[in-house]
Design a protein around this motif. Structure first.
Motif, PDB file in Angstrom:
ATOM      1  N   ALA A 206       0.829  -1.206   0.000  1.00  0.00           N
ATOM      2  CA  ALA A 206       0.000   0.000   0.000  1.00  0.00           C
ATOM      3  C   ALA A 206       0.864   1.256   0.000  1.00  0.00           C
ATOM      4  O   ALA A 206       0.558   2.234  -0.694  1.00  0.00           O
ATOM      5  CB  ALA A 206      -0.925  -0.006   1.219  1.00  0.00           C
ATOM      6  N   ALA A 207       1.949   1.238   0.767  1.00  0.00           N
ATOM      7  CA  ALA A 207       2.839   2.399   0.825  1.00  0.00           C
ATOM      8  C   ALA A 207       3.518   2.626  -0.518  1.00  0.00           C
ATOM      9  O   ALA A 207       3.616   3.766  -1.002  1.00  0.00           O
ATOM     10  CB  ALA A 207       3.875   2.206   1.930  1.00  0.00           C
ATOM     11  N   GLU A 208       3.993   1.552  -1.131  1.00  0.00           N
ATOM     12  CA  GLU A 208       4.639   1.675  -2.448  1.00  0.00           C
ATOM     13  C   GLU A 208       3.665   2.259  -3.467  1.00  0.00           C
ATOM     14  O   GLU A 208       4.017   3.148  -4.249  1.00  0.00           O
ATOM     15  CB  GLU A 208       5.124   0.304  -2.920  1.00  0.00           C
ATOM     16  N   GLU A 209       2.436   1.763  -3.458  1.00  0.00           N
ATOM     17  CA  GLU A 209       1.440   2.242  -4.415  1.00  0.00           C
ATOM     18  C   GLU A 209       1.077   3.702  -4.164  1.00  0.00           C
ATOM     19  O   GLU A 209       1.023   4.513  -5.099  1.00  0.00           O
ATOM     20  CB  GLU A 209       0.180   1.376  -4.333  1.00  0.00           C
ATOM     21  N   ALA A 210       0.830   4.042  -2.897  1.00  0.00           N
ATOM     22  CA  ALA A 210       0.395   5.401  -2.567  1.00  0.00           C
ATOM     23  C   ALA A 210       1.485   6.428  -2.863  1.00  0.00           C
ATOM     24  O   ALA A 210       1.226   7.467  -3.488  1.00  0.00           O
ATOM     25  CB  ALA A 210      -0.006   5.476  -1.091  1.00  0.00           C
ATOM     26  N   PHE A 211       2.713   6.149  -2.449  1.00  0.00           N
ATOM     27  CA  PHE A 211       3.799   7.090  -2.707  1.00  0.00           C
ATOM     28  C   PHE A 211       4.158   7.108  -4.193  1.00  0.00           C
ATOM     29  O   PHE A 211       4.582   8.149  -4.719  1.00  0.00           O
ATOM     30  CB  PHE A 211       5.023   6.743  -1.856  1.00  0.00           C
ATOM     31  N   GLY A 212       3.991   5.974  -4.866  1.00  0.00           N
ATOM     32  CA  GLY A 212       4.223   5.957  -6.309  1.00  0.00           C
ATOM     33  C   GLY A 212       3.280   6.885  -7.039  1.00  0.00           C
ATOM     34  O   GLY A 212       3.659   7.607  -7.961  1.00  0.00           O
ATOM     35  N   ARG A 213       2.015   6.856  -6.647  1.00  0.00           N
ATOM     36  CA  ARG A 213       1.032   7.766  -7.246  1.00  0.00           C
ATOM     37  C   ARG A 213       1.388   9.218  -6.982  1.00  0.00           C
ATOM     38  O   ARG A 213       1.281  10.068  -7.885  1.00  0.00           O
ATOM     39  CB  ARG A 213      -0.369   7.455  -6.704  1.00  0.00           C
ATOM     40  N   LEU A 214       1.815   9.499  -5.749  1.00  0.00           N
ATOM     41  CA  LEU A 214       2.217  10.871  -5.427  1.00  0.00           C
ATOM     42  C   LEU A 214       3.374  11.311  -6.311  1.00  0.00           C
ATOM     43  O   LEU A 214       3.376  12.419  -6.851  1.00  0.00           O
ATOM     44  CB  LEU A 214       2.626  10.969  -3.959  1.00  0.00           C
ATOM     45  N   GLU A 215       4.350  10.446  -6.468  1.00  0.00           N
ATOM     46  CA  GLU A 215       5.536  10.813  -7.255  1.00  0.00           C
ATOM     47  C   GLU A 215       5.191  11.033  -8.718  1.00  0.00           C
ATOM     48  O   GLU A 215       5.798  11.869  -9.391  1.00  0.00           O
ATOM     49  CB  GLU A 215       6.617   9.741  -7.098  1.00  0.00           C
ATOM     50  N   ARG A 216       4.208  10.296  -9.212  1.00  0.00           N
ATOM     51  CA  ARG A 216       3.824  10.456 -10.623  1.00  0.00           C
ATOM     52  C   ARG A 216       2.988  11.705 -10.865  1.00  0.00           C
ATOM     53  O   ARG A 216       2.971  12.240 -11.981  1.00  0.00           O
ATOM     54  CB  ARG A 216       3.026   9.220 -11.083  1.00  0.00           C
ATOM     55  N   THR A 217       2.275  12.163  -9.842  1.00  0.00           N
ATOM     56  CA  THR A 217       1.330  13.260 -10.050  1.00  0.00           C
ATOM     57  C   THR A 217       1.771  14.615  -9.482  1.00  0.00           C
ATOM     58  O   THR A 217       1.275  15.646  -9.930  1.00  0.00           O
ATOM     59  CB  THR A 217      -0.042  12.909  -9.439  1.00  0.00           C
ATOM     60  N   LEU A 218       2.693  14.586  -8.526  1.00  0.00           N
ATOM     61  CA  LEU A 218       3.103  15.849  -7.904  1.00  0.00           C
ATOM     62  C   LEU A 218       4.370  16.380  -8.552  1.00  0.00           C
ATOM     63  O   LEU A 218       5.331  15.651  -8.761  1.00  0.00           O
ATOM     64  CB  LEU A 218       3.357  15.649  -6.397  1.00  0.00           C
ATOM     65  N   ALA A 219       4.355  17.653  -8.851  1.00  0.00           N
ATOM     66  CA  ALA A 219       5.531  18.276  -9.473  1.00  0.00           C
ATOM     67  C   ALA A 219       6.396  18.923  -8.394  1.00  0.00           C
ATOM     68  O   ALA A 219       6.596  20.139  -8.364  1.00  0.00           O
ATOM     69  CB  ALA A 219       5.075  19.332 -10.489  1.00  0.00           C
ATOM     70  N   VAL A 220       6.884  18.100  -7.458  1.00  0.00           N
ATOM     71  CA  VAL A 220       7.758  18.625  -6.399  1.00  0.00           C
ATOM     72  C   VAL A 220       8.984  17.726  -6.285  1.00  0.00           C
ATOM     73  O   VAL A 220       8.998  16.612  -6.752  1.00  0.00           O
ATOM     74  CB  VAL A 220       7.037  18.685  -5.037  1.00  0.00           C
TER      75      VAL A 220
END
Length: 214
Positions: free
Chosen positions: A200-214
């Motif tokens: 769950a952590a890998e998936e959630a942070f993966g989504r953040l990394e793909r969508t956030l421009a930071v």
């Protein structure tokens, strides 16, 4: 300088000791059943002295997680500093802010860090139950989360985009930890939850990394 160091250590020890006394009383009797005066008496200090250290009763409990309030911001600030040094020397970057926070959360899962919710020690479970089942403590946690979010937003640049990103990151960390804690509190073993928690952590942070421009 040594004297100031000693004073700081004594101050920190006072915080820890008083908070520990308070949490023991709250766990034994319930948060609402214990008065601040009772905590002060058990800690061997006056009520005015206690309030100098802890402005509100709820702070006696939240002190245990206070160090985590700005943890995400400190990690991101470290990434920014390392990246600046790398850029100056021509070396590769130190990684994205989300990547570093993901690594920190996964490390916490691997070490059963209570802040990730993946810990079944009876005292840890009792503390989390106290924290999440007492309305005034739940309300106080929102202020804690807002400060965490504000600190992270500042570390990310302080822009509107940074504030939106910080809100999503802090929310992800909170939800992941809450899901883990709920499963453990319901009776599941840590080792039975760990694989799902990591996924769950890998998936959630993966989504953040793909969508956030930071």
């Amino acid at each position: 300088m040594g004297e100031m160091g000693l004073r700081e250590r004594k101050r920190r020890r006072m915080y820890e000791d008083v908070s520990d006394v308070a949490v023991r009383l709250f766990l034994a009797k319930g948060f609402d059943a214990v008065s601040v005066a009772e905590v002060a008496a058990a800690a061997g200090i006056s009520k005015p002295t206690l309030f100098r250290y802890f402005p509100a009763k709820e702070d006696l409990v939240l002190h245990r997680i206070a160090d985590h309030e700005t943890e995400a911001a400190r990690l991101v600030a470290g990434v920014a500093g390392a990246s600046g040094a790398s850029d100056a020397s021509g070396a590769s970057g130190a990684g994205s802010p989300v990547g570093v926070l993901r690594a920190r959360f996964l490390s916490g899962l691997a070490h059963n860090d209570p802040i990730t919710g993946l810990n079944d020690h009876p005292q840890v479970l009792a503390f989390h139950t106290l924290l999440n089942s007492t309305p005034t403590l739940v309300a106080r946690q929102y202020a804690y989360l807002e400060r965490s979010e504000a600190a992270l937003a500042e570390a990310l640049g302080g822009t509107l985009e940074a504030r939106l990103a910080a809100g999503q990151i802090i929310a992800v960390q909170r939800i992941l930890a809450q899901d883990n804690w709920r499963r453990i509190a319901a009776g599941e073993r840590v080792e039975d939850v760990r694989e799902d928690a990591v996924r769950a952590a890998e998936e959630a942070f993966g989504r953040l990394e793909r969508t956030l421009a930071v």
